[in-house]
Design an enzyme around this catalytic site. Structure first.
Site, PDB file in Angstrom:
ATOM      1  N   ASP A 221     -10.374 -22.070 -35.481  1.00 25.94           N
ATOM      2  CA  ASP A 221      -8.960 -21.837 -35.796  1.00 25.94           C
ATOM      3  C   ASP A 221      -8.740 -20.362 -36.160  1.00 25.94           C
ATOM      4  OD1 ASP A 221      -6.241 -23.061 -36.413  1.00 25.94           O
ATOM      5  OD2 ASP A 221      -6.700 -22.014 -38.278  1.00 25.94           O
ATOM      6  N   LYS A 225      -6.665 -17.375 -34.078  1.00 20.81           N
ATOM      7  CA  LYS A 225      -5.661 -16.482 -34.673  1.00 20.81           C
ATOM      8  C   LYS A 225      -6.014 -15.017 -34.408  1.00 20.81           C
ATOM      9  CE  LYS A 225      -4.326 -19.843 -38.140  1.00 20.81           C
ATOM     10  NZ  LYS A 225      -4.720 -20.510 -39.378  1.00 20.81           N
TER      11      LYS A 225
HETATM   12  N1  LIG Z   1      -5.417 -25.477 -40.027  1.00 20.69           N
HETATM   13  C1  LIG Z   1      -4.732 -24.239 -40.075  1.00 20.69           C
HETATM   14  C2  LIG Z   1      -3.272 -24.496 -40.092  1.00 20.69           C
HETATM   15  C3  LIG Z   1      -2.529 -23.314 -39.711  1.00 20.69           C
HETATM   16  O1  LIG Z   1      -2.701 -22.726 -38.658  1.00 20.69           O
HETATM   17  C4  LIG Z   1      -5.124 -23.495 -41.343  1.00 20.69           C
HETATM   18  O2  LIG Z   1      -5.771 -24.112 -42.160  1.00 20.69           O
HETATM   19  O3  LIG Z   1      -4.796 -22.311 -41.464  1.00 20.69           O
END
Ligand SMILES: N[C@@H](CC=O)C(=O)O
Ligand SMILES: NC(=O)C1=CN([C@@H]2O[C@H](COP(=O)(O)OP(=O)(O)OC[C@H]3O[C@@H](n4cnc5c(N)ncnc54)[C@H](OP(=O)(O)O)[C@@H]3O)[C@@H](O)[C@H]2O)C=CC1
Ligand code: NA
Length: 370
Positions: A221, A225
């Protein structure tokens, strides 16, 4: 007298963020928006002649529908609403690759796309390039503020820095609400505290994690980003040079996973959470080691535009570092080191996960269309 065009809104994905988005959308007074379509993973409604107005009724309306989701039909239906007096926006509140694959077709049809879903912008570079081309061809917008830092103004700030000719040197920070919450609670400087698995469980209950918590703990994740930020710089078309390569996908980011190897590939979030306690001792050891060095553990990401490096890893930080002292809950902290913001960086900080703040970022993007 010219009339303000109506903006027809189609929501795909009515989970945590999707439901909250609908509630915030329907609370706007004298709204220019009409909610004309809802799609869950099992049902869909398209009702332009009688837009959905009440927060009390949309769940019923969707539950009573006998129509199964069909994105080709949805695209045709929504295209028929695009005109000089009527615009259309699809809000993708899923984390689905399949839905993300439809963005080029929607943009080509003049349909704006707004989403907190990171898949399209951090997946294969080819999809990202098709999205940019389609948006340029029709003028339909793709807006993704909530893909990084949820509602925090991270993407819009970065776009403005780049568009106004600032040179990005480095972007670093804590980009995961889940990882932030976990390590703010788990590693406070003391050598003991709550178990790792118990903290992860609470992060999930609070709605911070991805549908499968392993997608947070494997670092992907954060890698997604960082890919979005890196591409926002490297593919901006700005004349300011950068050493950042256009990443082929989030898999090109050097990422240190926190998933214990025996839990790799566990299919469901529930099973993953139930087996995580087997590995508490390993995380306890990392906490003890950091504490011995008078440090805390934080999962950080860096986009280093000078070195051309993008990476995400669990690091130790001194107990008086801002990553240790100023974060609480699901806070993200993002530091932009630029030519103008130097030697002190521009810092954005606040809740980086949770339904209310994420939906606010999505609705904020929708309001940019007005
Ligand atoms: N799972 C993600 C949610 C947001 O993008 C996080 O914990 O940042
Ligand atoms: N929660 C947060 O704090 C943040 C979330 N985000 C992003 O927001 C998005 C939504 O997250 P969240 O609401 O927490 O997740 P949820 O799992 O609560 O919601 C996702 C929804 O998408 C639905 N869905 C999945 N595939 C399809 C499909 N093909 N067609 C229609 N609906 C589909 C799911 O339906 P079903 O349950 O029936 O499978 C589910 O209801 C994700 O991309 C996430 O990364 C971004 C920033 C912060
Ligand atoms: Na954001």
């Amino acid at each position: 007298m010219s009339r303000t065009p109506v903006i027809n809104v189609a929501v795909v994905g009515v989970g945590l963020v999707g439901s909250e988005f609908i509630s915030q959308l329907l609370s706007i007074q004298s709204s220019p928006f009409q909610l004309v379509s809802l799609t869950s993973s099992s049902r869909t409604v398209f009702t332009p002649s009688s837009p959905i107005r009440s927060n009390d009724s949309w769940k019923d309306i969707l539950a009573k529908s006998t129509e199964k989701p069909n994105f080709e039909i949805l695209t045709k239906n929504l295209s028929s609403l695009v005109s000089s007096t009527s615009r259309v926006a699809v809000i993708d509140n899923t984390s689905s690759d399949e839905v993300a694959g439809h963005y080029p077709a929607w943009l080509e049809a003049g349909i704006n796309v707004i989403t907190p879903n990171k898949k399209a912008y951090s997946g294969e570079l080819g999809l990202y390039e098709r999205i940019i081309r389609a948006s340029k061809a029709t003028g339909a917008k793709f807006l993704n503020e909530s893909t990084v830092g949820a509602g925090l103004p991270v993407i819009s700030t970065l776009k403005e820095l780049v568009a106004t000719g600032d040179k990005i040197k480095k972007i670093e920070g804590v980009f995961s609400g889940t990882m932030s919450y976990i390590f703010n609670e788990f590693s406070t400087g003391s050598s003991d505290g709550p178990s790792f698995s118990s903290v992860v469980k609470v992060a999930r209950e609070k709605g911070y994690t991805e549908p499968h918590p392993a997608d947070d703990l494997n670092g992907f994740d954060v890698a997604r980003k960082l890919t979005i930020l890196s591409r926002t710089v490297s593919l901006s078309g700005s004349s300011v040079t950068t050493s950042l390569p256009p990443l082929q996908s989030f898999k090109s980011v050097q990422t240190a996973s926190l998933i214990p190897p025996p839990l790799e590939g566990v299919p469901t979030g529930d099973e993953f959470i139930s087996r995580l306690p087997e590995f508490d001792a390993e995380f306890d050891e990392k906490r003890k080691q950091a504490s011995k060095n008078n440090k805390v553990l934080r999962f950080v990401g860096v986009v280093d535009a000078e070195k051309g490096e993008v990476k995400a890893a669990l690091e130790e930080y001194p107990a008086d570092h801002p990553f240790a002292t100023s974060l609480g809950g699901s806070d993200n902290i993002i530091m932009f080191h630029t030519e103008r913001y130097s030697p002190r960086p521009l810092i954005i900080q606040g809740a980086g996960a949770g339904a209310a703040v994420t939906a606010m970022g999505v609705l904020g993007d929708l309001l940019k269309l007005t």
